[in-house]
Design a protein around this motif. Structure first.
Motif, PDB file in Angstrom:
ATOM      1  N   PRO A 285     -36.197  90.446  24.911  1.00 27.07           N
ATOM      2  CA  PRO A 285     -37.006  88.521  23.812  1.00 27.07           C
ATOM      3  C   PRO A 285     -38.090  89.301  23.492  1.00 27.07           C
ATOM      4  O   PRO A 285     -39.155  89.808  23.765  1.00 27.07           O
ATOM      5  CB  PRO A 285     -37.156  87.801  24.653  1.00 27.07           C
ATOM      6  CG  PRO A 285     -37.396  88.060  26.399  1.00 27.07           C
ATOM      7  CD  PRO A 285     -36.457  89.365  26.460  1.00 27.07           C
ATOM      8  N   TYR A 291     -37.034  80.837  22.711  1.00 25.12           N
ATOM      9  CA  TYR A 291     -35.394  81.188  23.104  1.00 25.12           C
ATOM     10  C   TYR A 291     -34.998  80.064  24.161  1.00 25.12           C
ATOM     11  O   TYR A 291     -35.747  80.112  24.773  1.00 25.12           O
ATOM     12  CB  TYR A 291     -34.928  82.698  23.554  1.00 25.12           C
ATOM     13  CG  TYR A 291     -35.159  83.537  22.748  1.00 25.12           C
ATOM     14  CD1 TYR A 291     -34.282  84.616  22.173  1.00 25.12           C
ATOM     15  CD2 TYR A 291     -36.925  84.209  22.756  1.00 25.12           C
ATOM     16  CE1 TYR A 291     -34.513  85.129  21.967  1.00 25.12           C
ATOM     17  CE2 TYR A 291     -36.587  85.407  22.141  1.00 25.12           C
ATOM     18  CZ  TYR A 291     -36.017  85.979  21.742  1.00 25.12           C
ATOM     19  OH  TYR A 291     -36.083  87.213  21.182  1.00 25.12           O
ATOM     20  N   TRP A 293     -31.823  77.511  25.166  1.00 25.38           N
ATOM     21  CA  TRP A 293     -30.218  76.971  25.072  1.00 25.38           C
ATOM     22  C   TRP A 293     -30.127  75.775  25.914  1.00 25.38           C
ATOM     23  O   TRP A 293     -31.301  75.173  26.513  1.00 25.38           O
ATOM     24  CB  TRP A 293     -30.181  77.985  26.430  1.00 25.38           C
ATOM     25  CG  TRP A 293     -29.553  79.263  26.029  1.00 25.38           C
ATOM     26  CD1 TRP A 293     -28.626  79.687  25.024  1.00 25.38           C
ATOM     27  CD2 TRP A 293     -30.814  80.737  25.299  1.00 25.38           C
ATOM     28  NE1 TRP A 293     -28.754  81.070  24.782  1.00 25.38           N
ATOM     29  CE2 TRP A 293     -30.137  81.852  25.476  1.00 25.38           C
ATOM     30  CE3 TRP A 293     -31.719  80.159  26.106  1.00 25.38           C
ATOM     31  CZ2 TRP A 293     -30.764  82.828  24.853  1.00 25.38           C
ATOM     32  CZ3 TRP A 293     -32.222  81.778  25.910  1.00 25.38           C
ATOM     33  CH2 TRP A 293     -31.551  83.436  25.489  1.00 25.38           C
TER      34      TRP A 293
END
Lengths: 295, 227
Positions: A285, A291, A293
């Motif tokens: 990353p 990031y 989800w």
């Protein structure tokens, strides 16, 4: 140092294997953090509220607790004792009253939520995993941590994950340098950390941002401007899983994604035995990049 | 071909076997299977052998390498080829932080991307990255060449000494005392040789050269109060 592992399933068929996969990942990270270990696991949302509590004297503390609580709130309560922890299933809306009851008696509340359970103790990850039977646990996603303490003592409450909001948890590799100032700000806002640990301040920060209406991505973005220090954070919510690293990005991180899952490890070793890892997209990353989800 | 399975052979035994190879060894080809991200694979080698690691490695693979050719078919963790002296290290996938740090010689080829601090404090190593590199790369680099076919992250070449940096793509920002420099025929020749040896499909003329402005490491009396 510290080790982080995380697994967010996309394929429902893997749910029974979540505990087993996470346990193997966690044990692989033992030499990054042999002090203590912990895991937050998101299972099926039962009717009612789940509360994970902990006691150093579970035999005495948990004996008779069910009856006493039912008498206190006047409604049925379920209790499932797991070593030093117990999972209470409570009627909706009884959370604050039960939390107050626990506080009066010195019983630690590790976390609450509809689906999240938290287990953490001092000791080697393999021993902690065995005590709680982590391998047998099922769920949709989970986050684990192996701790090498730097900023506060090696205690159960100093272990990760930290949960400071319903179904929210956070683990951390690194150390924060402005946590005292941030602790004061958060305390004024009504999100007072319970311990002197720097990571708990970060958890409270995320909880405060989510409570103010931010989504998980926005809350993680905020850590880049409001928190100072070294961090790789992995965060869980009821439906989500997020990762952020500070701009210097000294603390290692590797991610893998397949059609079946998104996985996080402090090192590739933690991911090396996941199913389908040979063909997974594996990447590091980026620094200062969020990031997340959500399902 | 010797094959060592890390699922059954302890790391120390693996490294001891590789380190025991003499300069005139007949056992020149080695294959290591099941690395699974283990640390310190094939470190401290000092013989002209070829080692292929089938999979991905963890921290410090091929550190302190002399003479040997070490190839990793997957990706490499932090500190790959750290302090390499000579020989060649080839990573087919990506490399994590501080690839080739403090290297004194030899050639490190990364076919994918390298992350932050690639070539930090390099002291003579040549590094060719087919992809892009992360922030703070070539920090305090002293000598050697860093070639990047893709882009470079923030603060490239901060506090640079005499290393040469060649970047084909975009540079997000240059670090303190790092400047773009003219590409002269001798630089084209150096770059062509490195690109050929690294199997890179690129023309030297497509690159820009960056180097030290040499204002930071020479004593200036005007700056005395800052020291």
């Amino acid at each position: 140092m510290c080790g982080i592992v995380g697994l967010f399933l996309k394929n429902e068929a893997l749910r029974p294997e979540l505990g087993g996969l996470l346990t193997d990942m966690l044990i692989t990270m033992t030499d990054r953090g042999p002090d203590s270990a912990g895991i937050a696991i998101y299972g099926d949302a039962d009717a009612g509220l789940k509360m994970t509590i902990q006691s150093d004297t579970p035999a005495e503390t948990f004996a008779g607790l069910q009856g006493a609580l039912e008498a206190e709130i006047g409604q049925p309560v379920e209790i499932r004792v797991v070593d030093t922890h117990a999972i209470l299933t409570l009627p909706e809306g009884s959370g604050p009253a039960v939390s107050a009851y626990m506080a009066e008696r010195g019983i630690r509340v590790m976390g609450t939520g509809e689906s999240m359970e938290i287990f953490k103790e001092v000791g080697l990850p393999k021993d902690v995993a065995a005590r709680f039977g982590l391998r047998q646990m099922a769920g949709s996603h989970g986050i684990g941590h192996t701790r090498m303490a730097t900023e506060s003592a090696v205690t159960t409450l100093g272990a990760h994950p930290f949960s400071t909001g319903a179904d929210q948890c956070l683990v951390h590799n690194g150390s924060l340098s402005n946590h005292n100032q941030m602790r004061r700000i958060l305390t004024q806002k009504g999100f007072a950390p319970k311990t002197q640990n720097d990571t708990e301040v970060a958890a409270c920060y995320i909880s405060s941002r989510l409570a103010e209406g931010a989504n998980l991505g926005e809350a993680l973005e905020g850590t880049l401007t409001d928190l100072d220090g070294f961090f790789t954070f992995v965060v869980g919510t009821k439906n989500g899983f997020g990762v952020v690293r500070d701009p210097v990005a000294c603390k290692p991180a590797v991610m893998a994604e397949t059609d079946d899952y998104v996985a996080f490890g402090s090192e590739y070793r933690a991911l090396a035995n996941l199913p389908g890892i040979e063909t997974a997209r594996v990447w590091e990353p980026e620094p200062a990049t969020v990031y997340f989800w959500e399902r | 071909m010797q094959t060592i399975d890390m699922a059954t052979t302890p790391l120390r035994d693996l490294n001891a076997a590789l380190q025991a190879q003499a300069k005139q060894t007949n056992q020149t080809a080695w294959e290591i299977v099941n690395p699974k991200g283990a640390h310190a694979i094939a470190v401290g080698l000092d013989a002209p052998i070829e080692v292929t690691v089938k999979g991905s490695t963890g921290y410090y693979c091929a550190g302190m390498n002399k003479q040997a050719t070490v190839k990793v078919t997957g990706s490499a963790g932090p500190g790959v080829a750290e302090n390499m002296m000579s020989g060649t290290v080839i990573i087919e996938g990506d490399a994590s932080q501080y690839a080739g740090a403090t290297g004194r010689g030899g050639l490190l080829v990364i076919k994918g991307n390298a992350s932050s601090r690639c070539g930090i404090s390099m002291k003579g190593i040549d590094i060719v990255v087919h992809g892009s590199i992360g922030h703070m790369s070539a920090f305090m680099a002293q000598s050697g060449n860093l070639v990047v076919l893709g882009d470079a992250g923030d603060a490239l070449g901060d506090s640079l000494y005499e290393a040469r940096l060649f970047v084909r793509g975009a540079v997000k920002s240059l670090g303190a005392d790092c400047v773009e420099k003219e590409m002269r025929p001798e630089h084209i020749a150096i770059l062509q040789d490195l690109l050929t040896r690294a199997g890179a499909d690129a023309k030297p003329e497509e690159f820009k050269r960056y180097g030290s402005a040499r204002t930071l490491y020479n004593f200036h009396v005007d700056n005395a109060s800052a020291y």
